[in-house]
Design a protein around this motif. Structure first.
Motif, short mmCIF file in Angstrom:
data_model
loop_
_atom_site.label_atom_id
_atom_site.label_comp_id
_atom_site.label_asym_id
_atom_site.label_seq_id
_atom_site.Cartn_x
_atom_site.Cartn_y
_atom_site.Cartn_z
N PHE A 116 3.11 1.65 -12.78
CA PHE A 116 3.71 2.99 -12.70
C PHE A 116 4.28 3.43 -14.04
CE2 PHE A 116 3.56 1.44 -8.39
CZ PHE A 116 3.20 2.56 -7.66
N ILE A 117 3.82 2.80 -15.11
CA ILE A 117 4.35 3.13 -16.42
C ILE A 117 4.07 4.60 -16.75
CG2 ILE A 117 2.27 2.35 -17.67
CD1 ILE A 117 4.20 1.30 -19.84
N GLN A 118 5.13 5.31 -17.07
CA GLN A 118 4.97 6.74 -17.36
C GLN A 118 6.05 7.22 -18.31
OE1 GLN A 118 5.65 9.40 -14.03
NE2 GLN A 118 4.20 10.91 -14.83
N ASP A 119 7.29 6.88 -17.98
CA ASP A 119 8.42 7.37 -18.77
C ASP A 119 8.97 6.27 -19.66
OD1 ASP A 119 8.36 9.90 -17.69
OD2 ASP A 119 9.67 9.38 -16.02
N GLY A 120 9.40 6.66 -20.85
CA GLY A 120 10.02 5.71 -21.74
C GLY A 120 10.04 6.21 -23.17
N HIS A 121 10.72 5.48 -24.02
CA HIS A 121 10.88 5.89 -25.42
C HIS A 121 10.78 4.69 -26.34
CE1 HIS A 121 12.88 9.12 -23.10
NE2 HIS A 121 12.45 9.90 -24.07
N PHE A 171 11.09 -3.22 0.17
CA PHE A 171 9.86 -2.47 -0.03
C PHE A 171 9.42 -1.68 1.20
CE2 PHE A 171 8.98 -5.34 -3.74
CZ PHE A 171 8.97 -4.33 -4.68
N GLU A 172 10.13 -1.87 2.29
CA GLU A 172 9.86 -1.06 3.47
C GLU A 172 10.55 0.30 3.38
OE1 GLU A 172 11.16 -3.58 6.59
OE2 GLU A 172 9.34 -4.82 6.61
N ASN A 210 0.80 -1.22 0.00
CA ASN A 210 0.00 0.00 0.00
C ASN A 210 0.84 1.27 0.00
OD1 ASN A 210 -2.39 -1.33 -0.15
ND2 ASN A 210 -2.92 -1.15 2.01
N HIS A 211 1.95 1.26 0.73
CA HIS A 211 2.78 2.47 0.77
C HIS A 211 3.45 2.73 -0.58
CE1 HIS A 211 5.50 -0.82 1.58
NE2 HIS A 211 6.55 -0.05 1.46
N ILE A 212 3.66 1.67 -1.38
CA ILE A 212 4.18 1.84 -2.74
C ILE A 212 3.05 2.33 -3.65
CG2 ILE A 212 5.14 0.64 -4.74
CD1 ILE A 212 7.17 0.97 -2.53
N ILE A 213 1.88 1.72 -3.52
CA ILE A 213 0.74 2.10 -4.35
C ILE A 213 0.40 3.58 -4.18
CG2 ILE A 213 -1.73 1.70 -4.72
CD1 ILE A 213 -1.19 -1.26 -4.01
N ASP A 214 0.58 4.10 -2.98
CA ASP A 214 0.28 5.51 -2.72
C ASP A 214 1.08 6.45 -3.62
OD1 ASP A 214 -1.61 4.98 -0.83
OD2 ASP A 214 -0.26 5.23 0.89
N GLU A 232 -4.88 -2.12 -10.32
CA GLU A 232 -5.95 -2.99 -9.84
C GLU A 232 -5.39 -4.37 -9.47
OE1 GLU A 232 -8.90 -3.10 -12.87
OE2 GLU A 232 -9.66 -1.08 -12.46
N LYS A 233 -4.48 -4.85 -10.28
CA LYS A 233 -3.86 -6.15 -10.00
C LYS A 233 -2.93 -6.06 -8.80
CE LYS A 233 -1.40 -9.79 -12.56
NZ LYS A 233 -0.81 -10.13 -13.88
N LEU A 234 -2.21 -4.95 -8.69
CA LEU A 234 -1.23 -4.79 -7.62
C LEU A 234 -1.88 -4.75 -6.24
CD1 LEU A 234 1.87 -4.44 -7.42
CD2 LEU A 234 1.50 -1.98 -7.34
N THR A 235 -3.08 -4.19 -6.17
CA THR A 235 -3.75 -4.07 -4.87
C THR A 235 -4.07 -5.42 -4.24
OG1 THR A 235 -5.89 -3.87 -5.99
CG2 THR A 235 -4.77 -1.82 -5.37
#
Length: 409
Positions: free
Chosen positions: A129-134, A55-56, A5-9, A31-34
């Protein structure tokens, strides 16, 4: 409740254009990650790697830096990426087409990932978290090797990158990626590689992020008729790292060469999971992975080769070798074959050993210190992988890197 959850945030601070195809992927991934938990050692694919403590960590969204003194290498086409922002004004004029990942077909990114990693946490995190890339499109023969410098600046920065390499028919190129950071980071890098008919790509990566980093590196390769994909990865950085490599040979005469070297010290931990899928007859794959473990480090290799029923007359070779330099270092190796065809040539093997006292005594009797002798013997061991690199300029950079890291001498 997900232990992530702290990563999902962190996703709350990511924004997308309304019609961005990446938004669709991220929504599905989250949705899958939750409903997922951090894998434990009861998960067969993560038997020797525990991610819970990593992950902590309190990772944070990144801010892009504007300045870094990149150094060009002569004889290369230099491309500079700072926090994955393409620094075009510092880069060389490039004969390949570079476009934003925003225009990619999301169906492609989903279908090109291999089934074996569909429910893997590394892939799910990347999609979420896909956002950056080329997108890198190579539509001609490129004589000079392309040097992609990837540098990251944010301490505990949470970086997710997805890149697509399209090698069009009858084209060839060599790409070297050097991945570095100024401080410990989280990095989830996915590379989708499509090698079309008669195309050839040599793709070399050096992962040398700062100690304390958590690095996930995924390679998804698809090779078509008479295509050739050659991948070499050097892992010398990060505290904990994982490589997921999946290459599918989908048409006759497709070839794949997948090699790697993980050279570890202190408390470093590296885990490679390699999967080669022969889905067509007359295909060939060759793998050589080597590990050098010193001090309290640990190296893991899992290699799977799957040969489908109709993939007759194929050749698949897989070999993992590990060199232990201290009593506390560890190595784990699991080479595997899954064969459904009956006219194939397949082999796999694994060895793990230490330097013998007689070898060290031989050097000491000639005035060479033990630490120097270890580096000299490690060089002979490591260079088996380095010499798999065909481009001599790239090969020299990799040799220099191992020397500068005091892994070999």
């Amino acid at each position: 409740m997900s232990s992530l959850n702290h990563i999902i945030d962190l996703s709350k601070n990511i924004s997308y254009a309304e019609n961005s195809p990446l938004k669709t992927l991220a929504t599905e991934g989250l949705e899958k990650l939750t409903s997922m938990n951090i894998p434990t050692r009861r998960d067969e694919n993560w038997k020797y790697t525990n991610l819970k403590s990593e992950f902590e960590s309190q990772y944070k969204n990144i801010t892009k830096s504007d300045n870094f003194d990149f150094q060009k290498r002569e004889g290369f086409i230099n491309l500079f990426f700072l926090d994955n922002h393409f620094v075009s004004e510092m880069s060389d004029t490039c004969p390949i087409e570079i476009t934003s990942l925003d225009i990619v077909d999301p169906v492609f990114l989903t279908s090109n990932s291999q089934q074996i990693f569909k429910n893997d946490i590394v892939e799910t995190l990347n999609k979420s978290f896909i956002q950056d890339g080329h997108i890198f499109t190579i539509n001609s023969n490129i004589d000079s090797p392309i040097y992609i410098h990837r540098h990251f600046t944010n301490e505990n920065g949470f970086y997710t990158l997805t890149n697509l390499y399209n090698i069009e028919s009858n084209c060839q190129a060599t790409i070297l990626e050097n991945i570095t950071s100024e401080a410990p980071i989280y990095l989830n890098l996915a590379s989708h590689v499509i090698t079309l008919n008669n195309a050839n790509l040599e793709h070399v990566q050096i992962q040398d992020t700062k100690h304390g980093s958590l690095v996930f590196n995924s390679i998804y390769g698809t090779v078509k008729e008479h295509g050739n994909y050659e991948n070499v990865i050097l892992n010398t950085g990060a505290k904990k790292s994982r490589t997921n490599l999946a290459i599918s040979l989908i048409e006759p005469e497709a070839r794949a060469h997948a090699h790697g070297l993980y050279a570890l010290h202190a408390d470093q931990h590296h885990d490679t999971f390699s999967y080669i899928h022969h889905d067509a007859p007359h295909t060939n794959s060759f793998q050589l992975y080597k590990g050098i473990m010193a001090e309290n480090s640990r190296g893991i290799f899992t290699g799977k080769v799957r040969v489908e029923k109709d993939a007759q007359l194929i050749n698949a070779e897989q070999l993992n070798k590990n060199l232990i330099l201290s009593d506390k270092a560890q190595a784990n190796s699991r080479p595997q074959l899954e064969i459904y065809a009956d006219d194939v040539k397949c082999s796999h093997g694994s060895t793990t050993g230490q330097l013998s006292e007689s070898e060290l005594f031989y050097f000491e009797s000639r005035g060479i210190r033990k630490d120097k002798a270890r580096q000299m013997l490690a060089r002979a061991f490591a260079y088996d992988v380095i010499l798999k690199i065909k481009n001599l300029k790239v090969q020299d950079i990799c040799k220099d890197h191992l020397i500068n890291k005091h892994i070999v001498s």
